[in-house]
Design a protein around this motif. Structure first.
Motif, PDB file in Angstrom:
ATOM      1  N   ALA A  88       0.708  -1.247   0.081  1.00  0.00           N
ATOM      2  CA  ALA A  88       0.099   0.092  -0.040  1.00  0.00           C
ATOM      3  C   ALA A  88       0.985   1.123  -0.135  1.00  0.00           C
ATOM      4  CB  ALA A  88      -0.967   0.141   1.345  1.00  0.00           C
ATOM      5  N   ALA A 104      -5.069   1.746  -3.812  1.00  0.00           N
ATOM      6  CA  ALA A 104      -5.029   0.448  -3.573  1.00  0.00           C
ATOM      7  C   ALA A 104      -6.040  -0.145  -2.715  1.00  0.00           C
ATOM      8  CB  ALA A 104      -3.582   0.074  -2.550  1.00  0.00           C
ATOM      9  N   PHE A 145      -4.629   0.613   3.181  1.00  0.00           N
ATOM     10  CA  PHE A 145      -5.292   0.615   1.902  1.00  0.00           C
ATOM     11  C   PHE A 145      -6.415   1.666   1.889  1.00  0.00           C
ATOM     12  CE2 PHE A 145      -2.853  -3.157   1.980  1.00  0.00           C
ATOM     13  CZ  PHE A 145      -2.712  -3.530   0.844  1.00  0.00           C
TER      14      PHE A 145
END
Length: 396
Positions: free
Chosen positions: A297, A307, A343
């Motif tokens: 990430a 991501a 993320f």
């Protein structure tokens, strides 16, 4: 004299404003990929060479419309110089004759070890999700180093390989198709292992979950998105196995080649399962895995790439299922759902596929080996992805 300068400046400015806007220069967009991967040595011991004096045809579905295309020929992970001849491309429907593919005007192409070459552009208009056929002649014994794809192989130098030739699942040398178009779409890369590669999808179909996601996006938001499949069977997040780890290949397969805007990461099952054999090796623990995920990430965000993390699907009943790896999977998924991963969000593949009565297992009707989904399982995975999250507000 000076009093005319503002008037002249105004007149010049008005002329510039009235002039039509300059048309943006065309861009090259990656429209299909297959990751480089070391030679799997799939052939029998008495016939280890993959191709020798044979013509190989590969049918490819391009993810974007374009006015021209070019091929990326990879020997990045090859062990010997690569030599191919008579590379040709045509639309699969056969309505246009096959066109020669050259590199610097050469029809005999040599790719050094560790390198990849882009072909010269070929003027062949294609539509999004249209199939092309690429063929090449391998005059010398050759062991390609790109992940396995569906091929048709015939002996000798053939101008055309019939579609009636049986499909085989073998490694080849083409790692990307690029198309030229007026504007750049959003590029989404699916990075993962055999479940992302779609190794258990029916041969000759596009039922892998990344390919089905591409179909959904094209229908909802025409020509605005491209989905690239960078899955490799046996791939791991942290460690090398049959292929380089996701951490190792992130720059080559995602950032450099694909030009990604977004990445869906679905990796880790091969890391956490115990190794097979007489003396099984314990899989990676949750702490190691979380470090790896966060590194992916962070590196993607450093390049301005969004991501998304996929939760790990069940594998109860598979050949290497045991309680330790099951606990690790549960810990990873709990962390993924916490919202504190680094993320941009998650895709809950686990919740989508698991058997409600046996949460550690896949339902029997969507798997043959208790690990890999079948076509129906891949459809469910693709349908579980929120298109709005990816930036597709449906236009129809």
């Amino acid at each position: 004299m000076q009093r005319w300068i503002p008037l002249l400046s105004l007149a010049f400015g008005a002329a510039v404003a009235a002039a039509p806007a300059a048309r943006a220069a065309p861009v090259w967009v990656t429209a299909w990929t297959a990751s480089p991967a070391p030679d799997r040595k799939d052939g029998p011991p008495d016939a280890p060479v993959q191709f020798a004096a044979q013509t190989v045809r590969q049918d490819i579905r391009v993810g974007s419309r374009g006015d021209a295309l070019r091929l990326r020929i990879s020997n990045e992970l090859g062990a010997a110089p690569l030599h191919i001849e008579d590379v040709r491309v045509r639309l699969k429907d056969g309505k246009v004759a096959a066109l020669p593919v050259t590199v610097d005007g050469r029809s005999a192409i040599d790719v050094p070890v560790g390198a990849a070459l882009l072909s010269d552009p070929v003027r062949l208009p294609v539509s999004a999700l249209q199939e092309i056929s690429v063929s090449a002649y391998f005059p010398q014994p050759t062991r390609p180093a790109v992940r396995r794809t569906e091929l048709r192989v015939v002996d000798g130098r053939q101008a055309d390989v019939p579609g009636s030739i049986r499909l085989s699942y073998q490694q080849n040398v083409f790692s990307a198709v690029q198309v030229q178009r007026d504007e750049r779409p959003q590029v989404i890369v699916a990075l993962g292992d055999s479940i992302t590669e779609g190794a258990t999808a029916r041969r000759g179909t596009f039922n892998q979950w990344p390919e089905r996601l591409a179909q959904r996006l094209q229908q909802a938001c025409p020509d605005r998105f491209v989905v690239l499949n960078q899955g490799i069977s046996g791939n791991k997040l942290l460690d090398h196995g049959r292929s380089h780890s996701a951490l190792s290949r992130l720059d080559r397969d995602v950032i450099a080649v694909a030009g990604a805007d977004q990445v869906i990461l679905f990796e880790g099952i091969n890391d956490i399962r115990h190794g097979g054999g007489t003396h099984p090796v314990p899989g990676r623990n949750a702490a190691d895995m979380l470090l790896g995920y966060q590194q992916v990430a962070t590196r993607l965000h450093a390049h301005g790439i969004r991501a998304w993390l996929g939760t790990l699907t069940p594998f109860g009943g598979s050949e290497r299922y045991e309680p330790v790896s099951a606990t690790t999977r549960a810990s990873i998924n709990q962390w993924a759902r916490s919202g504190r991963t680094g993320f941009d969000g998650i895709i809950d593949f686990d919740a989508t596929l698991r058997d409600p009565k046996l949460p550690e297992s896949l339902p029997a009707d969507i798997t043959r080996d208790h690990l890999h989904p079948n076509d129906e399982g891949y459809r469910r995975m693709a349908d579980a992805i929120d298109l709005g999250m990816l930036g597709c507000a449906a236009t129809r």
